[in-house]
Design a protein around this motif. Structure first.
Motif, mmCIF file in Angstrom:
data_model
loop_
_atom_site.group_PDB
_atom_site.id
_atom_site.type_symbol
_atom_site.label_atom_id
_atom_site.label_comp_id
_atom_site.label_asym_id
_atom_site.label_seq_id
_atom_site.Cartn_x
_atom_site.Cartn_y
_atom_site.Cartn_z
ATOM 1 N N ILE A 356 -67.377 65.632 -10.797
ATOM 2 C CA ILE A 356 -67.406 64.329 -11.873
ATOM 3 C C ILE A 356 -66.080 63.577 -11.928
ATOM 4 N N ASP A 357 -65.052 65.027 -11.171
ATOM 5 C CA ASP A 357 -63.554 64.859 -10.997
ATOM 6 C C ASP A 357 -63.559 64.213 -9.597
ATOM 7 N N ASP A 358 -64.300 64.319 -8.691
ATOM 8 C CA ASP A 358 -64.769 63.314 -7.217
ATOM 9 C C ASP A 358 -65.426 62.360 -7.504
ATOM 10 N N THR A 359 -65.920 62.100 -8.150
ATOM 11 C CA THR A 359 -66.874 60.398 -8.362
ATOM 12 C C THR A 359 -65.877 59.898 -8.769
ATOM 13 N N GLU A 360 -65.188 60.344 -9.494
ATOM 14 C CA GLU A 360 -63.712 59.529 -10.868
ATOM 15 C C GLU A 360 -63.083 59.079 -9.922
ATOM 16 N N ASP A 361 -62.584 60.089 -8.853
ATOM 17 C CA ASP A 361 -61.357 59.935 -7.576
ATOM 18 C C ASP A 361 -61.889 58.538 -6.474
ATOM 19 N N PHE A 362 -63.282 58.823 -5.891
ATOM 20 C CA PHE A 362 -64.102 58.467 -5.478
ATOM 21 C C PHE A 362 -64.048 56.364 -6.117
ATOM 22 N N ILE A 363 -64.292 56.518 -7.262
ATOM 23 C CA ILE A 363 -64.387 54.850 -7.695
ATOM 24 C C ILE A 363 -63.119 54.796 -7.688
ATOM 25 N N ASN A 364 -62.266 55.111 -8.187
ATOM 26 C CA ASN A 364 -61.164 54.579 -8.199
ATOM 27 C C ASN A 364 -60.546 54.360 -6.605
ATOM 28 N N ILE A 365 -60.900 54.713 -5.956
ATOM 29 C CA ILE A 365 -60.386 54.336 -4.559
ATOM 30 C C ILE A 365 -61.103 53.382 -4.507
ATOM 31 N N GLN A 366 -62.258 53.252 -5.109
ATOM 32 C CA GLN A 366 -63.511 52.072 -4.711
ATOM 33 C C GLN A 366 -62.536 50.338 -5.340
ATOM 34 N N LEU A 367 -62.043 51.464 -6.580
ATOM 35 C CA LEU A 367 -61.395 49.848 -7.499
ATOM 36 C C LEU A 367 -59.830 49.671 -7.055
ATOM 37 N N ASP A 368 -59.261 51.083 -6.329
ATOM 38 C CA ASP A 368 -57.770 50.425 -5.572
ATOM 39 C C ASP A 368 -58.409 49.347 -4.063
ATOM 40 N N ASN A 369 -59.093 49.542 -3.705
ATOM 41 C CA ASN A 369 -59.826 49.100 -2.377
ATOM 42 C C ASN A 369 -60.277 47.256 -2.845
ATOM 43 N N VAL A 370 -60.818 47.609 -3.632
ATOM 44 C CA VAL A 370 -61.071 46.089 -4.092
ATOM 45 C C VAL A 370 -59.296 45.265 -4.716
ATOM 46 N N ARG A 371 -58.887 46.281 -5.270
ATOM 47 C CA ARG A 371 -57.573 45.368 -5.846
ATOM 48 C C ARG A 371 -56.799 44.759 -4.802
ATOM 49 N N ASN A 372 -56.838 45.840 -3.370
ATOM 50 C CA ASN A 372 -56.088 45.390 -2.734
ATOM 51 C C ASN A 372 -56.348 44.274 -1.868
ATOM 52 N N GLN A 373 -57.622 43.782 -2.218
ATOM 53 C CA GLN A 373 -58.104 42.834 -1.351
ATOM 54 C C GLN A 373 -58.553 41.686 -2.110
ATOM 55 N N LEU A 374 -58.288 41.391 -2.998
ATOM 56 C CA LEU A 374 -57.909 40.381 -4.360
ATOM 57 C C LEU A 374 -56.637 40.307 -4.049
ATOM 58 N N ILE A 375 -55.599 41.163 -3.995
ATOM 59 C CA ILE A 375 -53.864 40.853 -3.668
ATOM 60 C C ILE A 375 -53.551 40.069 -2.473
ATOM 61 N N GLN A 376 -54.492 40.439 -0.969
ATOM 62 C CA GLN A 376 -54.937 39.663 0.086
ATOM 63 C C GLN A 376 -54.701 38.786 -0.051
ATOM 64 N N PHE A 377 -56.344 38.418 -0.998
ATOM 65 C CA PHE A 377 -56.575 37.228 -0.768
ATOM 66 C C PHE A 377 -55.567 36.147 -1.749
ATOM 67 N N GLU A 378 -55.051 36.939 -2.599
ATOM 68 C CA GLU A 378 -54.135 36.059 -3.932
ATOM 69 C C GLU A 378 -52.217 35.216 -2.752
ATOM 70 N N LEU A 379 -52.481 36.523 -1.891
ATOM 71 C CA LEU A 379 -51.400 36.059 -1.134
ATOM 72 C C LEU A 379 -51.390 35.436 -0.208
ATOM 73 N N LEU A 380 -52.394 35.000 0.313
ATOM 74 C CA LEU A 380 -53.469 33.724 1.126
ATOM 75 C C LEU A 380 -53.023 32.679 0.878
ATOM 76 N N LEU A 381 -53.734 32.750 -0.318
ATOM 77 C CA LEU A 381 -53.991 31.298 -1.368
ATOM 78 C C LEU A 381 -52.943 31.361 -1.609
ATOM 79 N N THR A 382 -51.358 31.739 -1.975
ATOM 80 C CA THR A 382 -50.244 31.039 -2.149
ATOM 81 C C THR A 382 -49.531 30.613 -1.255
ATOM 82 N N THR A 383 -49.709 31.238 0.260
ATOM 83 C CA THR A 383 -48.985 30.547 1.570
ATOM 84 C C THR A 383 -50.085 29.296 1.782
ATOM 85 N N ALA A 384 -50.978 28.966 1.602
ATOM 86 C CA ALA A 384 -52.068 27.578 2.149
ATOM 87 C C ALA A 384 -51.500 27.266 0.675
ATOM 88 N N THR A 385 -51.390 27.685 -0.673
ATOM 89 C CA THR A 385 -50.437 25.818 -2.028
ATOM 90 C C THR A 385 -49.068 25.320 -0.693
#
Length: 443
Positions: A356-385
């Motif tokens: 269960i702890d390994d699964t939670e770590d894997f899910i946290n890694i996935q969520l961190d990856n999605v969060r990083n992708q959102l931050i990158q997209f926000e950065l691109l959007l801010t630059t385009a703006t």
């Protein structure tokens, strides 16, 4: 023991308590799990009476109603030990060795084990009924459930020598009654906990695999409930394991739990004192009737009495020391067998918790990856703006109310748009190059 049974449990078949036949089925030996009897000799204390299932050393069972104080006098137990068996309170698993009884609180099995009988709270729980049936089966069927057949020859020989003088039984596979009852209770508790751990495993692994493939609020809530059950079950298993380990580490507590030997020792001491009193009476009769010198006879009788007492005490001390060592070894082997079982269950739950702890770590890694992708997209959007804002600045400058020659040129509007667009693209590419150089984005 016969007098105690007649005083507390007088037979009265006419007032037998009718039980639910659908809930109590006969065991493999053909006997009912227990038969109810009424105990009119006991003093009723309002609502203080409780129903107990009594199983004697011959496998006979019956239901008795005994109040708290009568049970305390009967088993020589303090009130705090009986509170451990109270179903109204939740106590962790406990095994206590007292002078005349063993108090065992192992999950659903809450019983008092003496040298002659087992008393457990009457309950319709299936595990309690299975405990009664299994205990009757092992007491009435020779050799059933014996776990000592694989021991060494030397230990069997010493056990045979120990029990031959006490019980007249030379079987190397013999176990005292309290050990058999304790073994069945430990087996029932370990089996119950292991079955719950197995059910939790069957439910957990598919749920965790589904969560890794699809992260949703419903799956997260189900995993949260599963983890709460796992923590509670692990705490119960850990408590049983710690209790068995504590008993194995304390030789005094293990020696205290050997009730049959203590009872036989008390009986032999009582009979020895009676024989010594008979010797004194016989010696007194001889001194009165026979013409013996009054000066030499009393010292000789006292010397003989003293020598016999010293020899008997030395013999009993050596015998009790040797038997206590052997019995501690027996009980330690019994506890060690179920310690391995409960430790295996604990390892199973620990592995599940790690999964269960390994699964939670894997899910946290996935969520961190999605969060990083959102931050990158926000950065691109801010630059385009920012680039688009350049067009607004140029439009604001040319929208002021003043006259310049550029306004008279027909192609000036196209050149302004072209120059502004090229400048915005160059600035945007410069920002992207900077982000890539600082490793803020992976493009």
């Amino acid at each position: 023991m016969a007098e105690l049974k007649e005083r507390l449990l007088p037979p009265k078949p006419a007032s037998a308590i009718n039980l639910r036949d659908s809930s109590y089925r006969p065991s493999a030996s053909g006997r009912q799990p227990f038969q109810g009897v009424d105990v009119p000799g006991l003093k009723k204390r309002g609502q203080g009476l409780r129903s107990w299932i009594r199983v004697d050393a011959l496998g006979n069972s019956q239901i008795i109603e005994v109040d708290k104080f009568t049970m305390m006098r009967r088993c020589d137990l303090p009130a705090r030990d009986l509170r451990l068996l109270d179903p109204l309170f939740v106590y962790p698993s406990t095994i206590l060795g007292r002078e005349k009884a063993i108090v065992a609180n192992l999950e659903q099995i809450r019983c008092i084990i003496t040298a002659d009988e087992v008393l457990l709270l009457n309950s319709l729980d299936s595990y309690v009924l299975q405990y009664v049936v299994e205990l009757q089966r092992r007491l009435t069927t020779p050799g059933v459930g014996d776990v000592w057949q694989s021991e060494g020859v030397e230990l069997n020989r010493r056990r045979s020598r120990t029990y031959e003088n006490v019980f007249g039984n030379t079987s190397p596979d013999y176990l005292p009654f309290e050990f058999r009852a304790l073994e069945v209770a430990l087996e029932a508790a370990c089996t119950f906990l292991d079955s719950q751990a197995a059910e939790l495993e069957i439910e957990a692994y598919p749920l965790l695999d589904e969560l890794t493939s699809k992260i949703s609020t419903l799956n997260l809530e189900r995993v949260r409930r599963l983890k709460s059950r796992l923590v509670a079950l692990t705490r119960r298993v850990q408590k049983v394991r710690d209790e068995i380990e504590q008993l194995m580490d304390d030789d005094g507590d293990m020696a205290e739990m050997y009730l049959t030997e203590k009872k036989s020792r008390m009986e032999s001491s009582f009979y020895g004192d009676q024989s010594l009193m008979g010797f004194r009476s016989n010696d007194g009769g001889i001194s009165i009737s026979a013409p013996v010198s009054p000066v030499s006879s009393p010292p000789d009788s006292r010397k003989l009495e003293k020598s016999l007492s010293i020899a008997r005490s030395r013999h009993e001390s050596m015998k009790s020391t040797e038997s206590a060592t052997e019995n501690i070894e027996e009980l330690e082997m019994l506890l060690e067998a179920y310690f391995v079982v409960i430790d295996s269950t604990l390892n199973k739950l620990t592995s599940l918790k790690e999964y269960i702890d390994d699964t939670e770590d894997f899910i946290n890694i996935q969520l961190d990856n999605v969060r990083n992708q959102l931050i990158q997209f926000e950065l691109l959007l801010t630059t385009a703006t920012f680039v688009v804002a350049i067009f607004g600045v140029v439009a604001g400058i040319f929208g002021m109310n003043f006259a310049i020659p550029l306004f008279d040129d027909a192609g000036a509007f196209k050149w302004v748009l072209l120059i502004t667009g090229v400048t915005g693209v160059i600035i945007f590419c410069a920002f992207i190059r900077f982000f890539k150089y600082r490793r803020l984005m992976q493009l």
